[in-house]
Write an enzyme that holds these catalytic residues in place. Structure first.
Site, PDB file in Angstrom:
ATOM      1  N   CYS A  30      33.277 -48.546   5.610  1.00 13.02           N
ATOM      2  CA  CYS A  30      33.445 -47.536   4.559  1.00 13.02           C
ATOM      3  C   CYS A  30      34.793 -47.696   3.841  1.00 13.02           C
ATOM      4  O   CYS A  30      35.843 -47.443   4.432  1.00 13.02           O
ATOM      5  CB  CYS A  30      33.348 -46.154   5.201  1.00 13.02           C
ATOM      6  SG  CYS A  30      33.844 -44.789   4.167  1.00 13.02           S
ATOM      7  N   CYS A  33      36.890 -44.534   3.790  1.00 12.35           N
ATOM      8  CA  CYS A  33      37.484 -44.262   5.106  1.00 12.35           C
ATOM      9  C   CYS A  33      38.754 -45.087   5.273  1.00 12.35           C
ATOM     10  O   CYS A  33      39.767 -44.587   5.777  1.00 12.35           O
ATOM     11  CB  CYS A  33      36.488 -44.596   6.215  1.00 12.35           C
ATOM     12  SG  CYS A  33      34.942 -43.669   6.128  1.00 12.35           S
TER      13      CYS A  33
END
Length: 106
Positions: A30, A33
């Protein structure tokens, strides 16, 4: 930051029963993230009342579904086993946005 794997159970109520916790859901693939990860040690240091627990969304997909975590990175706060707030969506989150979320819990 502790990992959910560090606990003997993945039951959220059991893990969070003795204090204030913030579960940080993310995944290795991600990009949003990865954007917030460098700020997490600072955020943890600024909020010592909370214990932060990283949850790999892919490893604990059933838990993510149970808690309604559809987008990452996401944050879910608990106080003695009870959910007290969540910052859950699929958007990129800034350090200031995460701090505003934590400040709103008090």
């Amino acid at each position: 930051m502790k990992e959910l794997n560090d606990y003997s159970t993945t039951d959220v109520q059991t893990v969070t029963q003795d204090g204030k916790y913030i579960l940080f859901f993310s995944a290795t693939w991600c990009p949003d993230c990865k954007f917030i990860e460098p700020f997490m040690p600072e955020i943890e240091a600024d909020y010592p009342d909370y214990q932060f627990v990283h949850v790999d969304r892919d490893q604990f997909l059933d838990l993510a579904k149970e808690l309604g975590i559809m987008g990452i990175p996401s944050f879910v706060a608990f106080d003695r086993g009870q959910e007290i707030g969540r910052f859950v969506n699929k958007d990129r989150k800034t350090k200031a946005e995460v701090e505003n979320f934590i400040n709103s819990l008090n």
